[in-house]
Design a protein around this motif. Structure first.
Motif, PDB file in Angstrom:
ATOM      1  N   THR A   8      23.759   6.970  85.638  1.00 34.30           N
ATOM      2  CA  THR A   8      25.151   6.535  85.624  1.00 34.30           C
ATOM      3  C   THR A   8      25.464   5.776  84.343  1.00 34.30           C
ATOM      4  O   THR A   8      24.639   5.012  83.856  1.00 34.30           O
ATOM      5  N   VAL A   9      26.662   6.021  83.798  1.00 34.82           N
ATOM      6  CA  VAL A   9      27.154   5.241  82.666  1.00 34.82           C
ATOM      7  C   VAL A   9      28.449   4.539  83.072  1.00 34.82           C
ATOM      8  O   VAL A   9      29.139   4.973  84.000  1.00 34.82           O
ATOM      9  N   VAL A  10      28.736   3.456  82.374  1.00 32.34           N
ATOM     10  CA  VAL A  10      29.968   2.698  82.590  1.00 32.34           C
ATOM     11  C   VAL A  10      30.944   3.102  81.499  1.00 32.34           C
ATOM     12  O   VAL A  10      30.606   3.093  80.316  1.00 32.34           O
ATOM     13  N   ILE A  11      32.144   3.458  81.901  1.00 36.75           N
ATOM     14  CA  ILE A  11      33.181   3.866  80.960  1.00 36.75           C
ATOM     15  C   ILE A  11      34.246   2.775  80.938  1.00 36.75           C
ATOM     16  O   ILE A  11      34.831   2.475  81.979  1.00 36.75           O
ATOM     17  N   ALA A  12      34.472   2.187  79.772  1.00 36.72           N
ATOM     18  CA  ALA A  12      35.534   1.186  79.631  1.00 36.72           C
ATOM     19  C   ALA A  12      36.636   1.770  78.764  1.00 36.72           C
ATOM     20  O   ALA A  12      36.383   2.619  77.919  1.00 36.72           O
ATOM     21  N   GLY A  13      37.857   1.305  78.992  1.00 34.41           N
ATOM     22  CA  GLY A  13      38.984   1.775  78.198  1.00 34.41           C
ATOM     23  C   GLY A  13      39.754   2.905  78.852  1.00 34.41           C
ATOM     24  O   GLY A  13      40.581   3.554  78.220  1.00 34.41           O
ATOM     25  N   VAL A  14      39.484   3.154  80.137  1.00 34.52           N
ATOM     26  CA  VAL A  14      40.227   4.194  80.864  1.00 34.52           C
ATOM     27  C   VAL A  14      41.688   3.732  80.967  1.00 34.52           C
ATOM     28  O   VAL A  14      41.952   2.614  81.408  1.00 34.52           O
ATOM     29  N   PRO A  15      42.637   4.563  80.526  1.00 36.20           N
ATOM     30  CA  PRO A  15      44.042   4.135  80.595  1.00 36.20           C
ATOM     31  C   PRO A  15      44.467   3.908  82.037  1.00 36.20           C
ATOM     32  O   PRO A  15      44.305   4.782  82.883  1.00 36.20           O
ATOM     33  N   ASP A  16      44.965   2.724  82.293  1.00 37.11           N
ATOM     34  CA  ASP A  16      45.244   2.293  83.661  1.00 37.11           C
ATOM     35  C   ASP A  16      46.700   2.548  84.037  1.00 37.11           C
ATOM     36  O   ASP A  16      47.595   2.288  83.238  1.00 37.11           O
ATOM     37  N   GLY A  17      46.903   3.091  85.229  1.00 33.75           N
ATOM     38  CA  GLY A  17      48.254   3.194  85.756  1.00 33.75           C
ATOM     39  C   GLY A  17      49.106   4.330  85.201  1.00 33.75           C
ATOM     40  O   GLY A  17      50.283   4.420  85.513  1.00 33.75           O
ATOM     41  N   LEU A  18      48.529   5.187  84.357  1.00 31.37           N
ATOM     42  CA  LEU A  18      49.318   6.289  83.790  1.00 31.37           C
ATOM     43  C   LEU A  18      49.424   7.456  84.751  1.00 31.37           C
ATOM     44  O   LEU A  18      50.461   8.092  84.869  1.00 31.37           O
ATOM     45  N   LEU A  19      48.328   7.759  85.402  1.00 33.73           N
ATOM     46  CA  LEU A  19      48.250   8.921  86.286  1.00 33.73           C
ATOM     47  C   LEU A  19      47.663   8.492  87.618  1.00 33.73           C
ATOM     48  O   LEU A  19      47.112   7.399  87.738  1.00 33.73           O
ATOM     49  N   GLN A  20      47.762   9.378  88.591  1.00 38.19           N
ATOM     50  CA  GLN A  20      47.123   9.077  89.873  1.00 38.19           C
ATOM     51  C   GLN A  20      45.610   8.982  89.665  1.00 38.19           C
ATOM     52  O   GLN A  20      45.039   9.656  88.804  1.00 38.19           O
ATOM     53  N   ASP A  21      44.969   8.152  90.472  1.00 39.95           N
ATOM     54  CA  ASP A  21      43.538   7.895  90.306  1.00 39.95           C
ATOM     55  C   ASP A  21      42.697   9.168  90.367  1.00 39.95           C
ATOM     56  O   ASP A  21      41.770   9.343  89.575  1.00 39.95           O
ATOM     57  N   ASP A  22      43.047  10.063  91.305  1.00 39.32           N
ATOM     58  CA  ASP A  22      42.229  11.277  91.432  1.00 39.32           C
ATOM     59  C   ASP A  22      42.410  12.193  90.220  1.00 39.32           C
ATOM     60  O   ASP A  22      41.479  12.885  89.811  1.00 39.32           O
ATOM     61  N   VAL A  23      43.599  12.168  89.617  1.00 37.84           N
ATOM     62  CA  VAL A  23      43.838  12.959  88.411  1.00 37.84           C
ATOM     63  C   VAL A  23      43.018  12.390  87.251  1.00 37.84           C
ATOM     64  O   VAL A  23      42.377  13.131  86.492  1.00 37.84           O
ATOM     65  N   MET A  24      43.010  11.067  87.123  1.00 38.25           N
ATOM     66  CA  MET A  24      42.229  10.429  86.057  1.00 38.25           C
ATOM     67  C   MET A  24      40.740  10.697  86.255  1.00 38.25           C
ATOM     68  O   MET A  24      40.018  10.976  85.285  1.00 38.25           O
ATOM     69  N   ALA A  25      40.276  10.653  87.478  1.00 40.14           N
ATOM     70  CA  ALA A  25      38.870  10.951  87.754  1.00 40.14           C
ATOM     71  C   ALA A  25      38.537  12.384  87.347  1.00 40.14           C
ATOM     72  O   ALA A  25      37.471  12.660  86.781  1.00 40.14           O
ATOM     73  N   ASP A  26      39.475  13.297  87.584  1.00 38.22           N
ATOM     74  CA  ASP A  26      39.308  14.699  87.206  1.00 38.22           C
ATOM     75  C   ASP A  26      39.217  14.844  85.679  1.00 38.22           C
ATOM     76  O   ASP A  26      38.364  15.559  85.157  1.00 38.22           O
ATOM     77  N   ILE A  27      40.099  14.143  84.956  1.00 34.98           N
ATOM     78  CA  ILE A  27      40.090  14.188  83.490  1.00 34.98           C
ATOM     79  C   ILE A  27      38.766  13.640  82.961  1.00 34.98           C
ATOM     80  O   ILE A  27      38.174  14.197  82.025  1.00 34.98           O
ATOM     81  N   LEU A  28      38.273  12.568  83.557  1.00 37.25           N
ATOM     82  CA  LEU A  28      36.987  11.989  83.139  1.00 37.25           C
ATOM     83  C   LEU A  28      35.846  12.964  83.401  1.00 37.25           C
ATOM     84  O   LEU A  28      34.950  13.121  82.567  1.00 37.25           O
TER      85      LEU A  28
END
Length: 103
Positions: A8-28
């Motif tokens: 597992t890695v930790v990702i910082a800097g994920v843009p917050d509040g732009l998209l739904q959480d599941d969409v952001m998880a998909d993009i990641l």
């Protein structure tokens, strides 16, 4: 199979509040599966987490963690995002706040 924490890695800097959480998880997931990002097969993305703008990405193989950490410049890009966002990728540790303080 290696322990989950070592995959597992930790990702910082994920843009917050732009998209739904599941969409952001998909993009990641897509970002970290691309070979040009030195990624590999993603087992799981944990987002959101208790920390704002932070996600956890768990890979199938430990090797993907090593290669992803070698890439200096991770930029999250997707047609659903209006711009690209720089991400900071660090090894996972149990106390994320203490990991972040080393940066």
């Amino acid at each position: 199979r290696a322990a989950k924490s070592t995959r597992t890695v930790v990702i910082a800097g994920v843009p917050d509040g732009l998209l739904q959480d599941d969409v952001m998880a998909d993009i990641l997931t897509i970002h970290f599966q691309k070979s040009r990002n030195y990624g590999g097969d993603v087992e799981e993305v944990t987002y959101p987490t208790g920390n704002k703008g932070v996600a956890y990405v768990t890979f199938e193989d430990q090797e993907a963690v090593q290669s992803v950490l070698k890439k200096d410049d991770h930029r999250l890009e997707d047609k659903r995002l209006s711009q690209s966002y720089p991400l900071r990728v660090t090894p996972y540790c149990e106390k994320v706040s203490s990991c972040m303080s080393h940066l």
